[in-house]
Scaffold this motif. Sequence first.
Motif, PDB file in Angstrom:
ATOM      1  N   SER A  44       0.827  -1.206   0.000  1.00  0.00           N
ATOM      2  CA  SER A  44       0.000   0.000   0.000  1.00  0.00           C
ATOM      3  C   SER A  44       0.863   1.259   0.000  1.00  0.00           C
ATOM      4  O   SER A  44       0.558   2.230  -0.700  1.00  0.00           O
ATOM      5  CB  SER A  44      -0.957   0.000   1.199  1.00  0.00           C
ATOM      6  OG  SER A  44      -0.223   0.151   2.405  1.00  0.00           O
ATOM      7  N   ILE A  45       1.971   1.266   0.731  1.00  0.00           N
ATOM      8  CA  ILE A  45       2.865   2.429   0.739  1.00  0.00           C
ATOM      9  C   ILE A  45       3.523   2.595  -0.631  1.00  0.00           C
ATOM     10  O   ILE A  45       3.567   3.708  -1.175  1.00  0.00           O
ATOM     11  CB  ILE A  45       3.933   2.272   1.850  1.00  0.00           C
ATOM     12  CG1 ILE A  45       3.296   2.425   3.226  1.00  0.00           C
ATOM     13  CG2 ILE A  45       5.030   3.314   1.687  1.00  0.00           C
ATOM     14  CD1 ILE A  45       4.239   2.107   4.372  1.00  0.00           C
ATOM     15  N   ALA A  46       3.971   1.492  -1.227  1.00  0.00           N
ATOM     16  CA  ALA A  46       4.628   1.570  -2.528  1.00  0.00           C
ATOM     17  C   ALA A  46       3.656   2.036  -3.605  1.00  0.00           C
ATOM     18  O   ALA A  46       4.002   2.869  -4.453  1.00  0.00           O
ATOM     19  CB  ALA A  46       5.224   0.217  -2.891  1.00  0.00           C
ATOM     20  N   ARG A  52       1.438   8.653  -6.960  1.00  0.00           N
ATOM     21  CA  ARG A  52       1.759  10.075  -6.852  1.00  0.00           C
ATOM     22  C   ARG A  52       2.792  10.469  -7.906  1.00  0.00           C
ATOM     23  O   ARG A  52       2.688  11.523  -8.535  1.00  0.00           O
ATOM     24  CB  ARG A  52       2.285  10.396  -5.454  1.00  0.00           C
ATOM     25  CG  ARG A  52       1.212  10.488  -4.423  1.00  0.00           C
ATOM     26  CD  ARG A  52       1.787  10.888  -3.100  1.00  0.00           C
ATOM     27  NE  ARG A  52       0.765  10.842  -2.055  1.00  0.00           N
ATOM     28  CZ  ARG A  52       1.015  10.998  -0.776  1.00  0.00           C
ATOM     29  NH1 ARG A  52       2.252  11.201  -0.354  1.00  0.00           N
ATOM     30  NH2 ARG A  52       0.036  10.948   0.104  1.00  0.00           N
ATOM     31  N   GLY A  53       3.794   9.624  -8.118  1.00  0.00           N
ATOM     32  CA  GLY A  53       4.813   9.923  -9.125  1.00  0.00           C
ATOM     33  C   GLY A  53       4.236   9.933 -10.529  1.00  0.00           C
ATOM     34  O   GLY A  53       4.544  10.813 -11.337  1.00  0.00           O
ATOM     35  N   LEU A  54       3.383   8.964 -10.847  1.00  0.00           N
ATOM     36  CA  LEU A  54       2.759   8.910 -12.170  1.00  0.00           C
ATOM     37  C   LEU A  54       1.854  10.111 -12.406  1.00  0.00           C
ATOM     38  O   LEU A  54       1.837  10.681 -13.501  1.00  0.00           O
ATOM     39  CB  LEU A  54       1.958   7.614 -12.331  1.00  0.00           C
ATOM     40  CG  LEU A  54       2.772   6.352 -12.592  1.00  0.00           C
ATOM     41  CD1 LEU A  54       1.855   5.142 -12.630  1.00  0.00           C
ATOM     42  CD2 LEU A  54       3.533   6.469 -13.889  1.00  0.00           C
ATOM     43  N   ILE A  57       4.007  13.073 -13.265  1.00  0.00           N
ATOM     44  CA  ILE A  57       4.543  12.990 -14.631  1.00  0.00           C
ATOM     45  C   ILE A  57       3.453  13.310 -15.648  1.00  0.00           C
ATOM     46  O   ILE A  57       3.684  14.068 -16.604  1.00  0.00           O
ATOM     47  CB  ILE A  57       5.140  11.588 -14.877  1.00  0.00           C
ATOM     48  CG1 ILE A  57       6.405  11.405 -14.045  1.00  0.00           C
ATOM     49  CG2 ILE A  57       5.446  11.372 -16.354  1.00  0.00           C
ATOM     50  CD1 ILE A  57       6.932   9.985 -14.055  1.00  0.00           C
ATOM     51  N   ILE A  58       2.267  12.776 -15.465  1.00  0.00           N
ATOM     52  CA  ILE A  58       1.166  13.022 -16.404  1.00  0.00           C
ATOM     53  C   ILE A  58       0.772  14.497 -16.393  1.00  0.00           C
ATOM     54  O   ILE A  58       0.530  15.096 -17.443  1.00  0.00           O
ATOM     55  CB  ILE A  58      -0.029  12.102 -16.075  1.00  0.00           C
ATOM     56  CG1 ILE A  58       0.332  10.658 -16.436  1.00  0.00           C
ATOM     57  CG2 ILE A  58      -1.278  12.535 -16.817  1.00  0.00           C
ATOM     58  CD1 ILE A  58      -0.687   9.643 -15.999  1.00  0.00           C
ATOM     59  N   ARG A  59       0.732  15.115 -15.210  1.00  0.00           N
ATOM     60  CA  ARG A  59       0.406  16.546 -15.136  1.00  0.00           C
ATOM     61  C   ARG A  59       1.449  17.387 -15.856  1.00  0.00           C
ATOM     62  O   ARG A  59       1.100  18.354 -16.534  1.00  0.00           O
ATOM     63  CB  ARG A  59       0.289  16.977 -13.671  1.00  0.00           C
ATOM     64  CG  ARG A  59      -1.127  16.870 -13.162  1.00  0.00           C
ATOM     65  CD  ARG A  59      -1.279  17.540 -11.804  1.00  0.00           C
ATOM     66  NE  ARG A  59      -1.478  16.461 -10.842  1.00  0.00           N
ATOM     67  CZ  ARG A  59      -0.792  16.291  -9.735  1.00  0.00           C
ATOM     68  NH1 ARG A  59       0.132  17.143  -9.388  1.00  0.00           N
ATOM     69  NH2 ARG A  59      -1.030  15.271  -8.962  1.00  0.00           N
TER      70      ARG A  59
END
Length: 177
Positions: A44-46, A52-54, A57-59
Motif C-alpha cells: 500500500s505504501i509503494a 503520486r509519481g505517475l 509525470i502526467i500533469r
Amino acid sequence: MSSSTATVFIQAAHTAQAAIPAASPTSTSPPIVEVARVASHLISIASTYILRGLSAIIRSIIVPLPFLYKPLLYLLGPVIVFAQVLLDIFIFTPYGITVTLARNVYPIYVFVGVACLCAGLIGYLARAVAAGLTYAIFSPRSRLPPKKRETTLERNYTQNGTPKTRLRKRVSIKEEQ
C-alpha cells in the motif's frame, strides 16, 4: 460471619474457574499472518508513492496541451469540417433513415409475421384433420410395391434364366447413288 452455604458457593466458584483453562493474554498467531500484514502494508505504501509519481509525470506532460489546443484546432479546422460533412452524408443520414424506416415498418412486419405463422399453423392442422378423416373413412392402403410391368425381352430372359426365342429385327440398308 460466613455461613456454611456461602463457603460452599465460594469454593464451587473457585473450582469451576480453575477447571476452565483461561486464554493466555498474548495469543500466538502463525508467522504467515505477520508476513502478510507487513507485505500488505509495504504494497500500500509503494502503490501510493508510485501513483503520486505517475500523476506528477502526467500533469507535467498535459500542462502545455491547452496552449497548443487553440492553434491546433485553427489549423485542423478545414479537415475537421470536411470529416463532419462526410460522416453526416455517409453515416449519420443513412443511419437515421434506416432507424426511422425500421421504426415505422416494425408494426407491419410483426402483423405480417404473426399472420404467416397463424396461417401455417391452421394449414398444418387442416392437413392433419384431412389425413385423419381420410384414414377414418377409407381403409389404409397396403404397403406392397406396385407390380412392375415386364417387357417381352425381360419375360423371355426371366424364365429359367436362359433366353427362349429372340425377336428378329429387320434391317434395311439403302445405297446412295
